[in-house]
Design a protein around this motif. Sequence first.
Motif, mmCIF file in Angstrom:
data_model
loop_
_atom_site.group_PDB
_atom_site.id
_atom_site.type_symbol
_atom_site.label_atom_id
_atom_site.label_comp_id
_atom_site.label_asym_id
_atom_site.label_seq_id
_atom_site.Cartn_x
_atom_site.Cartn_y
_atom_site.Cartn_z
ATOM 1 N N TYR A 92 -63.051 40.677 6.167
ATOM 2 C CA TYR A 92 -62.185 39.587 6.624
ATOM 3 C C TYR A 92 -62.841 38.879 7.805
ATOM 4 O O TYR A 92 -63.169 39.492 8.828
ATOM 5 C CB TYR A 92 -60.825 40.140 7.023
ATOM 6 C CG TYR A 92 -59.727 39.102 7.081
ATOM 7 C CD1 TYR A 92 -59.379 38.363 5.957
ATOM 8 C CD2 TYR A 92 -59.035 38.875 8.254
ATOM 9 C CE1 TYR A 92 -58.358 37.421 5.998
ATOM 10 C CE2 TYR A 92 -58.004 37.953 8.311
ATOM 11 C CZ TYR A 92 -57.678 37.216 7.184
ATOM 12 O OH TYR A 92 -56.664 36.289 7.236
ATOM 13 N N MET A 97 -60.165 39.443 15.640
ATOM 14 C CA MET A 97 -58.973 40.155 15.193
ATOM 15 C C MET A 97 -58.811 41.521 15.849
ATOM 16 O O MET A 97 -57.732 41.887 16.307
ATOM 17 C CB MET A 97 -58.993 40.303 13.670
ATOM 18 C CG MET A 97 -57.770 40.982 13.090
ATOM 19 S SD MET A 97 -57.774 40.999 11.288
ATOM 20 C CE MET A 97 -59.001 42.266 10.945
ATOM 21 N N GLN A 101 -64.583 44.121 14.467
ATOM 22 C CA GLN A 101 -64.548 43.149 13.371
ATOM 23 C C GLN A 101 -65.766 42.235 13.394
ATOM 24 O O GLN A 101 -66.330 41.915 12.342
ATOM 25 C CB GLN A 101 -63.268 42.314 13.444
ATOM 26 C CG GLN A 101 -62.955 41.543 12.178
ATOM 27 C CD GLN A 101 -62.616 42.457 11.014
ATOM 28 O OE1 GLN A 101 -62.258 43.619 11.204
ATOM 29 N NE2 GLN A 101 -62.726 41.942 9.807
ATOM 30 N N PRO A 114 -60.491 33.577 6.649
ATOM 31 C CA PRO A 114 -59.026 33.652 6.676
ATOM 32 C C PRO A 114 -58.376 32.332 6.272
ATOM 33 O O PRO A 114 -58.958 31.259 6.441
ATOM 34 C CB PRO A 114 -58.713 33.963 8.148
ATOM 35 C CG PRO A 114 -59.986 34.518 8.715
ATOM 36 C CD PRO A 114 -61.085 33.818 7.973
ATOM 37 N N ILE A 122 -51.924 36.106 12.395
ATOM 38 C CA ILE A 122 -52.605 37.352 12.728
ATOM 39 C C ILE A 122 -53.028 37.368 14.196
ATOM 40 O O ILE A 122 -52.949 38.401 14.869
ATOM 41 C CB ILE A 122 -53.809 37.568 11.794
ATOM 42 C CG1 ILE A 122 -53.315 37.785 10.360
ATOM 43 C CG2 ILE A 122 -54.662 38.747 12.247
ATOM 44 C CD1 ILE A 122 -54.398 37.652 9.305
ATOM 45 N N ARG A 126 -51.244 40.750 15.308
ATOM 46 C CA ARG A 126 -52.106 41.938 15.193
ATOM 47 C C ARG A 126 -52.292 42.693 16.519
ATOM 48 O O ARG A 126 -52.147 43.933 16.540
ATOM 49 C CB ARG A 126 -53.463 41.533 14.615
ATOM 50 C CG ARG A 126 -54.530 42.638 14.573
ATOM 51 C CD ARG A 126 -54.170 43.755 13.601
ATOM 52 N NE ARG A 126 -55.197 44.794 13.593
ATOM 53 C CZ ARG A 126 -56.067 44.995 12.591
ATOM 54 N NH1 ARG A 126 -56.002 44.233 11.521
ATOM 55 N NH2 ARG A 126 -56.965 45.953 12.656
ATOM 56 N N GLU A 180 -52.536 38.433 3.003
ATOM 57 C CA GLU A 180 -53.442 38.674 4.135
ATOM 58 C C GLU A 180 -52.678 38.733 5.453
ATOM 59 O O GLU A 180 -53.055 39.483 6.366
ATOM 60 C CB GLU A 180 -54.541 37.595 4.202
ATOM 61 C CG GLU A 180 -54.016 36.189 4.360
ATOM 62 C CD GLU A 180 -55.113 35.130 4.321
ATOM 63 O OE1 GLU A 180 -55.993 35.126 5.197
ATOM 64 O OE2 GLU A 180 -55.053 34.284 3.404
ATOM 65 N N TYR A 184 -53.501 42.277 7.327
ATOM 66 C CA TYR A 184 -54.318 42.277 8.531
ATOM 67 C C TYR A 184 -53.506 42.224 9.818
ATOM 68 O O TYR A 184 -54.079 42.335 10.906
ATOM 69 C CB TYR A 184 -55.329 41.132 8.468
ATOM 70 C CG TYR A 184 -56.301 41.315 7.325
ATOM 71 C CD1 TYR A 184 -57.223 42.356 7.332
ATOM 72 C CD2 TYR A 184 -56.265 40.489 6.206
ATOM 73 C CE1 TYR A 184 -58.098 42.558 6.279
ATOM 74 C CE2 TYR A 184 -57.141 40.673 5.145
ATOM 75 C CZ TYR A 184 -58.048 41.706 5.192
ATOM 76 O OH TYR A 184 -58.909 41.904 4.135
ATOM 77 N N SER A 185 -52.187 42.100 9.705
ATOM 78 C CA SER A 185 -51.332 42.244 10.876
ATOM 79 C C SER A 185 -50.830 43.675 11.020
ATOM 80 O O SER A 185 -50.239 44.019 12.041
ATOM 81 C CB SER A 185 -50.139 41.292 10.796
ATOM 82 O OG SER A 185 -50.562 39.962 10.926
#
Length: 310
Positions: A92, A97, A101, A114, A122, A126, A180, A184-185
Amino acid sequence: MPHKIFIDGEAGTTGLQIRERLQKRDDIQLIQLSDANRKDTNARKDAINSADAVILCLPDDAAREAAALCENPDTCIIDASTAFRVAEGWTYGFPEMTDGQREAIAASKRITNPGCHATGFIALVRPLAELGIIPPFFPITATSLSGYTGGGKSMIAEFESGQGHERVYATALAHKHLPEMQLYSGLENPPIFSPTVAKFPQGLIVEVPLHLWALPDEPDVEAIRSLLQAHYADERFVRVATAEESAAAKAVDADQFRDTNQLLIHVFGDDDMQTANLVAVFDNLGKGASGAAVQNLNLVLGVDESLGLI
């Protein structure tokens, strides 16, 4: 020797903006096909496999087909479509993030950009979910206000012909970015997400309202702001506004970061009512699309992450 880059779908909105960001750089050699060969499978396959990196700016099915044409193990693919955003084996492409990452992107040969709305959501959720401030089971709602360029060629034509009008869309609550946004959160369930498109070309505001009294630790507004500031403290493209900046912001303009890769977070709220509104503002075609692709490309190439970006 310059890096060889092929943009498959460079005639589209995102592709054009990526090309504009790359064509002035002396460390990049763009592989470009003639109009006659842009849709020729063999020509595209040759271009993909001769490139150091390929950026796909195509509809989902076409992106899957293009990725399947890549046989060169050294070619990196960065896909701007929805096709691979939650797919196994794809990294991702949101460097800010979480810890690690950025390094994962730099080491990957398959990177998925994204979605624009997902980027804002996010970015807001996140860091707080990672710390347990927002539990994984917590029900989240989000809204957005977006420029019409995010809707693709048909929506652009509609608004630029004068026929377009402001409206809420994705009324079935099944927006394509939800998988997503949830994954991803770090949420167990997708948020309720209600986006709005308006009569301006570029720009995006994503909002996540929170009842602070309903969160396990009942944090106050300043605690939320401090945690987000700590998460993004060293970032070049994502910044959290100070309390003074947010207090002075009587309104937020969706297009204030047009043509940049910047994302600004505001934390608005009222401690007496124990409410907060997390707001991310950025360019849907910048940090939400083409800028993000170039940022990811820079990481893959091992050059300054901000090269060609403002």
